[in-house]
Structure formats: structure tokens, C-alpha cells
Design a protein around this motif. Structure first.
Motif, PDB file in Angstrom:
ATOM      1  N   ARG A 108      -3.050 -20.614  13.815  1.00 29.92           N
ATOM      2  CA  ARG A 108      -1.694 -20.517  14.323  1.00 29.92           C
ATOM      3  C   ARG A 108      -1.126 -21.935  14.425  1.00 29.92           C
ATOM      4  O   ARG A 108      -1.866 -22.912  14.315  1.00 29.92           O
ATOM      5  N   SER A 118      -2.612 -15.349  25.045  1.00 29.75           N
ATOM      6  CA  SER A 118      -2.699 -16.014  23.755  1.00 29.75           C
ATOM      7  C   SER A 118      -2.379 -15.022  22.639  1.00 29.75           C
ATOM      8  O   SER A 118      -2.983 -13.961  22.554  1.00 29.75           O
ATOM      9  N   ASP A 124      -7.191  -7.769  11.909  1.00 26.00           N
ATOM     10  CA  ASP A 124      -7.642  -6.370  11.975  1.00 26.00           C
ATOM     11  C   ASP A 124      -6.757  -5.510  12.892  1.00 26.00           C
ATOM     12  O   ASP A 124      -7.204  -4.497  13.399  1.00 26.00           O
TER      13      ASP A 124
ATOM     14  N   GLU B  45     -10.683 -18.778  25.301  1.00 26.55           N
ATOM     15  CA  GLU B  45      -9.601 -17.813  25.515  1.00 26.55           C
ATOM     16  C   GLU B  45      -8.316 -18.293  24.866  1.00 26.55           C
ATOM     17  O   GLU B  45      -7.622 -17.532  24.188  1.00 26.55           O
ATOM     18  N   ARG B  46      -7.999 -19.564  25.077  1.00 26.41           N
ATOM     19  CA  ARG B  46      -6.697 -20.056  24.621  1.00 26.41           C
ATOM     20  C   ARG B  46      -6.633 -20.212  23.108  1.00 26.41           C
ATOM     21  O   ARG B  46      -5.544 -20.218  22.534  1.00 26.41           O
ATOM     22  N   MET B  47      -7.771 -20.360  22.440  1.00 26.76           N
ATOM     23  CA  MET B  47      -7.749 -20.476  20.980  1.00 26.76           C
ATOM     24  C   MET B  47      -7.683 -19.111  20.306  1.00 26.76           C
ATOM     25  O   MET B  47      -7.612 -19.019  19.084  1.00 26.76           O
ATOM     26  N   GLY B  48      -7.718 -18.040  21.082  1.00 26.92           N
ATOM     27  CA  GLY B  48      -7.608 -16.696  20.491  1.00 26.92           C
ATOM     28  C   GLY B  48      -8.883 -16.230  19.808  1.00 26.92           C
ATOM     29  O   GLY B  48      -8.844 -15.320  18.976  1.00 26.92           O
ATOM     30  N   SER B  51      -9.756 -12.451  19.345  1.00 25.77           N
ATOM     31  CA  SER B  51      -9.104 -11.497  18.449  1.00 25.77           C
ATOM     32  C   SER B  51      -9.940 -11.263  17.193  1.00 25.77           C
ATOM     33  O   SER B  51      -9.691 -10.300  16.469  1.00 25.77           O
ATOM     34  N   CYS B  52     -10.918 -12.124  16.930  1.00 31.32           N
ATOM     35  CA  CYS B  52     -11.805 -11.900  15.780  1.00 31.32           C
ATOM     36  C   CYS B  52     -13.261 -11.655  16.197  1.00 31.32           C
ATOM     37  O   CYS B  52     -14.063 -11.200  15.376  1.00 31.32           O
ATOM     38  N   ASN B  60     -10.788  -8.385  26.759  1.00 28.51           N
ATOM     39  CA  ASN B  60      -9.946  -8.268  25.568  1.00 28.51           C
ATOM     40  C   ASN B  60     -10.496  -9.017  24.350  1.00 28.51           C
ATOM     41  O   ASN B  60      -9.811  -9.123  23.346  1.00 28.51           O
ATOM     42  N   THR B  62     -12.366  -8.378  21.679  1.00 24.78           N
ATOM     43  CA  THR B  62     -12.962  -7.189  21.077  1.00 24.78           C
ATOM     44  C   THR B  62     -12.811  -7.180  19.557  1.00 24.78           C
ATOM     45  O   THR B  62     -12.937  -6.144  18.925  1.00 24.78           O
ATOM     46  N   GLY B  63     -12.474  -8.339  18.968  1.00 24.99           N
ATOM     47  CA  GLY B  63     -12.189  -8.386  17.529  1.00 24.99           C
ATOM     48  C   GLY B  63     -13.406  -8.068  16.686  1.00 24.99           C
ATOM     49  O   GLY B  63     -14.543  -8.366  17.049  1.00 24.99           O
ATOM     50  N   LEU B  64     -13.135  -7.460  15.538  1.00 24.43           N
ATOM     51  CA  LEU B  64     -14.221  -7.109  14.613  1.00 24.43           C
ATOM     52  C   LEU B  64     -13.999  -7.759  13.253  1.00 24.43           C
ATOM     53  O   LEU B  64     -14.366  -7.208  12.223  1.00 24.43           O
ATOM     54  N   VAL B  65     -13.368  -8.937  13.260  1.00 22.81           N
ATOM     55  CA  VAL B  65     -13.179  -9.661  11.997  1.00 22.81           C
ATOM     56  C   VAL B  65     -14.437 -10.470  11.681  1.00 22.81           C
ATOM     57  O   VAL B  65     -14.978 -10.402  10.584  1.00 22.81           O
TER      58      VAL B  65
END
Lengths: 191, 126
Positions: A108, A118, A124, B45-48, B51-52, B60, B62-65
Motif C-alpha cells: 500500500r 488498517s 482474497d 497490526e499496522r502493516m496489515g 489480511s494475508c 481479525n 485471518t488471511g489465507l493468502v
């Protein structure tokens, strides 16, 4: 004798019910005072440098997911998407979304890490939300996050283009994504 | 007859045995502290990252990338081919595109200190 026993039991129950009601009222009053104090004295840390605690993060995220589910029921999505929609969707994604949501192998924009919650990478997202749910998120935005309601400035067809691209995204490799970005804007490089 | 004192006496080696069992836990690398795990959690957390990646104990995430980060302190390899040592992990977090060009994990412009903090946090994931 029986009447006396009945009266005794009834009196006991009234006593218990009264105590229970008093307990509920006390919890309500204390909760209300704590809630008002949190607002009035700034007790909840709203600075973006400190991520939400686990309870707040859980509550916000699941409120969002369930709200989207509740509001996407009457959205009729198309049965499938064309390659033209995916291509147009990529173009729009690169212009409107990539700075906050990144892409395969692409971060990003630097300033986005300063947002809380964030903004997620959405590689996905099509596996977490149905097309109708993605459409509602895009059209109506997400309160208390930085997600705008794109429905104000984008046509319905354009909103579905975003969804078409998000549906295709899990099958796009980092190399393909880099090639698409380069074809769209030869000057565009990794941040 | 079994009186209370006898029971306590018979249990007295228990704490010692438990302590020994904890020490004898196998396959647990004891890395030197590479950074500040609490700061690393905030950066994660802040780098996201979530999400992967699935990250145990992080709401939260929980990403599955990419792979789930469960048991990270006991993982053998980083990026599929680098032994999971602090220097390798810090380098991978800092410059994944230099370590494995063309993989899906982006360079996030992290400083050395931030990458070390994140590594310290990942090593708390037992």
C-alpha cells in the motif's frame, strides 16, 4: 399450613426478584456512568498510532461483516464477469483502490499504515465476501473506517467492474500484476 | 491410612518435575532477543499482515493468502528456503522481494528496527 408455605415461597421469590432487579439496575447505572465518563473524559484512546484492543477490534469487524450481510440480500449480482469488466476493473482499482489495498507483491502507499483500522490487502476478499457483499461494501462504504462510499461518484456498471477485478484477483500472479501495472502506466514502479 | 501430610509429601516433587518438563521441551530455539515484541505486535497490526496471514492471538488476522504464522518460533524455514534464524527472518520481513523476487509479499519499507521488532513478536508465537 399449605397456604402459609405458599405465602412463604411467594415472599422468598419476591425478595429474590427484587434483589435481581436491583442488581440489574445497579449494573445499568454503573455501566451508563462508565460509558458517559469514557466519552466525557476521553478515556478511550482514539489515536491511530495505537491499534484497537482485541475487544474493540473484534466488535467493530464483526459489526461490519454482519451489517454487510444484512444489507446485501437484495442485491442481484450478475452470473459472471467478462474479461472486459475485469480489465476495466483493474484500471479503476489501480486508480482508486491500490494505494490503500495494495496488490500481489505490491505494498500500500506508505501513509496508509497510519490508518486504523488498517485497510486490508484484498487479494482474497472474493473468498471472504460474495459479489453482492463486495458490491455493497464498494457502493456504500464502511463507517468508522477510511472506506468511502464509491456509489456516490461511480455508476452501477463501474461498481461491478471493481467486483469483477476482485473476483479475478486471487488468480493473478505477482508477475502478471506487475505487467498489468506497467502496461497501464510505464512510469509506475513499486513504491 | 493416608493423612493430609502424606498426600502433600507425595506431591512435593511435582513442581520440580513440571519445571524439568518445561525445560526439556524439545525443538524450541531460544533466540537472543532481536527486538521489542510489544512494538512488533503493533507494527504487525499496522502493516496489515493479518489480511494475508492467520496470526494466533491477533483479532481479525485471518488471511489465507500466505501461510499461517502459528508456531512461528518453531518454524524451520522462512520463505520456504531460508533457515529460520533471526538474521534471515529480519531480512525476509524487511525485503521479501529481494529475498524471493516475484513472491506475493511486498516490500513494506520497514526500517531495520521495525523488522527486528516484528521478528521478536513472531518469535513469541509458540
Amino acid at each position: 399450613m399449605l397456604a402459609a408455605a405458599r405465602a412463604y415461597v411467594a415472599a422468598r421469590w419476591r425478595g429474590l426478584a427484587g434483589a435481581f432487579a436491583a442488581g440489574v439496575a445497579a449494573v445499568g447505572v454503573v455501566g451508563g456512568v462508565l460509558g458517559l465518563a469514557t466519552v466525557a473524559f476521553g478515556l478511550y484512546d482514539t489515536t491511530a498510532t495505537n491499534p484497537h484492543g482485541r475487544v474493540a477490534a473484534w466488535a467493530l469487524h464483526h459489526t461490519f461483516i454482519n451489517s454487510v450481510r444484512r444489507r446485501s440480500g437484495d442485491v442481484a449480482g450478475p452470473p459472471g464477469f467478462t474479461a472486459a469488466q475485469v480489465a476495466a476493473g483493474f484500471d479503476q482499482y489501480a486508480a482508486d483502490c491500490a494505494m490503500c489495498h495494495g496488490g500481489p507483491g505490491v505494498d500500500r502507499a506508505r501513509w496508509v499504515r497510519q490508518l486504523e483500522p488498517s485497510p486490508p490487502f484484498v487479494i482474497d476478499s472474493a473468498r471472504q465476501f460474495t459479489p453482492a457483499q463486495l458490491f455493497v461494501i464498494l457502493r456504500d462504504g464502511v463507517k468508522m473506517s477510511a472506506m468511502p462510499a464509491w456509489g456516490e461518484t461511480r455508476t452501477t456498471a463501474e461498481l461491478w467492474n471493481y467486483v469483477a477485478f476482485l473476483e479475478a484477483l486471487p488468480r493473478i500472479s505477482p508477475a502478471e500484476y506487475a505487467a498489468m501495472r506497467h502496461a497501464r502506466d510505464p512510469a509506475e514502479r513499486e513504491h | 491410612m493416608l493423612d493430609g501430610t502424606a498426600v502433600i509429601r507425595s506431591l512435593s516433587p511435582l513442581p520440580l518435575l513440571l519445571a524439568l518438563a518445561a525445560c526439556a521441551q524439545p525443538d524450541r530455539p531460544h533466540w537472543p532477543v532481536v527486538g521489542d515484541a510489544a512494538s512488533g505486535r503493533v507494527w504487525t497490526e499496522r502493516m496489515g499482515c493479518g489480511s494475508c496471514h492467520i496470526i494466533p492471538g491477533m483479532e481479525n488476522a485471518t488471511g489465507l493468502v500466505g501461510p499461517p504464522l502459528i508456531h512461528f518460533s518453531r518454524r524451520t524455514m522462512v520463505a520456504g528456503y531460508l533457515p529460520n534464524t533471526p538474521p534471515n527472518l529480519v531480512r525476509w520481513i524487511k525485503e521479501p522481494q529481494a529475498v524471493a523476487p516475484g513472491n506475493a509479499m511486498p516490500n513494506a519499507g520497514l526500517s531495520e528496527g521495525q523488522a527486528r521488532d516484528i521478528a521478536a513478536y513472531l518469535y513469541t508465537l509458540d
